[in-house]
Design a protein around this motif. Structure first.
Motif, short mmCIF file in Angstrom:
data_model
loop_
_atom_site.label_atom_id
_atom_site.label_comp_id
_atom_site.label_asym_id
_atom_site.label_seq_id
_atom_site.Cartn_x
_atom_site.Cartn_y
_atom_site.Cartn_z
N ILE A 45 35.34 40.05 33.96
CA ILE A 45 36.51 39.89 34.82
C ILE A 45 36.16 38.85 35.86
CG2 ILE A 45 37.96 41.03 36.54
CD1 ILE A 45 37.29 43.70 35.03
N GLU A 46 37.11 37.98 36.15
CA GLU A 46 36.90 36.95 37.17
C GLU A 46 38.03 37.03 38.20
OE1 GLU A 46 35.49 32.34 37.37
OE2 GLU A 46 36.60 32.97 35.60
N LEU A 47 37.63 37.17 39.46
CA LEU A 47 38.57 37.18 40.58
C LEU A 47 38.33 35.91 41.39
CD1 LEU A 47 38.00 40.83 41.88
CD2 LEU A 47 39.82 40.05 40.36
N ILE A 48 39.39 35.19 41.68
CA ILE A 48 39.31 33.97 42.49
C ILE A 48 40.21 34.17 43.70
CG2 ILE A 48 39.73 31.49 42.57
CD1 ILE A 48 37.67 32.07 40.46
N TYR A 49 39.62 34.16 44.89
CA TYR A 49 40.38 34.32 46.13
C TYR A 49 40.29 32.99 46.89
CZ TYR A 49 42.01 36.19 50.56
OH TYR A 49 42.73 36.42 51.71
N ILE A 50 41.43 32.35 47.12
CA ILE A 50 41.45 31.01 47.70
C ILE A 50 41.37 31.10 49.22
CG2 ILE A 50 42.73 28.85 47.88
CD1 ILE A 50 44.00 29.63 45.14
N LEU A 64 49.16 27.32 36.88
CA LEU A 64 49.61 27.98 38.11
C LEU A 64 48.87 27.34 39.27
CD1 LEU A 64 49.26 31.61 36.76
CD2 LEU A 64 51.39 30.33 37.00
N ILE A 65 49.53 27.25 40.41
CA ILE A 65 48.90 26.64 41.59
C ILE A 65 48.74 27.71 42.66
CG2 ILE A 65 49.13 24.90 43.39
CD1 ILE A 65 50.78 23.26 41.35
N GLY A 66 47.49 27.87 43.09
CA GLY A 66 47.19 28.85 44.12
C GLY A 66 46.94 28.17 45.45
N ALA A 67 47.32 28.85 46.52
CA ALA A 67 47.17 28.37 47.89
C ALA A 67 46.31 29.36 48.68
CB ALA A 67 48.56 28.23 48.52
N PHE A 72 43.66 34.88 41.99
CA PHE A 72 43.81 34.84 40.53
C PHE A 72 42.94 35.93 39.92
CE2 PHE A 72 44.89 30.42 41.51
CZ PHE A 72 45.99 30.21 40.70
N VAL A 73 43.42 36.53 38.85
CA VAL A 73 42.63 37.51 38.11
C VAL A 73 42.63 37.08 36.64
CG1 VAL A 73 42.38 39.92 37.42
CG2 VAL A 73 43.28 39.36 39.70
N LYS A 128 50.16 36.35 45.03
CA LYS A 128 50.41 35.50 46.18
C LYS A 128 49.97 36.17 47.49
CE LYS A 128 52.23 31.99 45.65
NZ LYS A 128 51.52 30.71 45.46
N ALA A 129 49.61 35.32 48.45
CA ALA A 129 49.13 35.79 49.75
C ALA A 129 50.13 36.71 50.43
CB ALA A 129 48.82 34.60 50.65
N ALA A 130 51.42 36.44 50.29
CA ALA A 130 52.44 37.28 50.93
C ALA A 130 52.34 38.73 50.48
CB ALA A 130 53.84 36.74 50.63
N VAL A 131 51.92 38.95 49.25
CA VAL A 131 51.75 40.31 48.72
C VAL A 131 50.37 40.85 49.10
CG1 VAL A 131 51.63 41.69 46.60
CG2 VAL A 131 53.34 39.87 46.82
N ILE A 132 49.35 40.04 48.92
CA ILE A 132 47.97 40.46 49.17
C ILE A 132 47.74 40.78 50.64
CG2 ILE A 132 45.59 39.63 49.16
CD1 ILE A 132 46.05 38.56 46.47
N ASP A 133 48.37 40.01 51.52
CA ASP A 133 48.18 40.24 52.95
C ASP A 133 48.70 41.59 53.41
OD1 ASP A 133 46.93 37.81 53.18
OD2 ASP A 133 48.66 36.76 54.05
#
Length: 181
Positions: A45-50, A64-67, A72-73, A128-133
């Motif tokens: 499993i790979e988690l990428i937190y920008i 997909l473009i991450g900010a 990303f999972v 998205k950050a809006a959800v994760i935050d």
């Protein structure tokens, strides 16, 4: 490289560990930080937190473009690639699924709960950050990095606890997607 010309990546074997964590800072580039990481897959499993900048991730031939603040999972065996530019900095966490789930669920239970991951569309890999935050995920990711970089006698338990929290949240999000008509 497999028969389709896609690289099989085995960080676990290279690092001799079932868990690996690093901060990728493209501005502090060296020969290992290429702007494009070609299509590859792996058994973890790979988690990428920008943290900053923009990261393009291609999964299932969809880019997909991450900010900053996005995550990303990538699940085991998914072919994916990355494109990084100046200013891109992210935390990458790579782990064997058994590191998280062993002792919590058996392989049979895990296979029962994960079939819906095979039907995920590319969009479901980006949170998205809006959800994760709205969650404790940023705090848990930061805890993973701290414990990994300065290990104590209980760092593996602390990392596993935080990873379990993040993975449970992701699985519940995916489960909701799979049951939504």
């Amino acid at each position: 490289i497999d028969k389709n010309g896609i690289l099989y990546e085995n960080v676990r074997q290279e690092k001799c560990n079932d868990f690996f964590c690093f901060v990728s800072d493209f501005d502090r580039t060296d020969r290992y930080h290429r702007p494009i990481i070609e299509s590859h897959y792996h058994a973890y499993i790979e988690l990428i937190y920008i943290i900053s900048g923009e990261l393009k991730v291609t999964v299932d031939n969809r880019t997909l473009i991450g900010a900053p603040g996005d995550m990303f999972v990538i699940v085991p065996s998914e072919v994916h690639s990355f494109e990084r530019k100046k200013g891109c900095k992210y935390i990458c966490i790579q782990t064997d699924p058994s590191y998280i789930f062993s002792g919590i669920m058996s392989t049979v239970e895990l296979k029962f709960h994960l079939p819906f991951t095979n039907d995920l569309n590319a969009d479901s890999h980006l949170f998205k950050a809006a959800v994760i935050d709205q969650t404790d995920i940023p705090k848990h990711i930061q805890n993973i990095v701290i414990e990994y970089e300065k290990p104590s006698s209980l760092h593996r338990l602390a990392i596993r606890t935080s990873l379990s929290f993040v993975c449970l949240w992701v699985l519940r999000q995916w489960e909701q997607l799979s049951t939504t008509p």
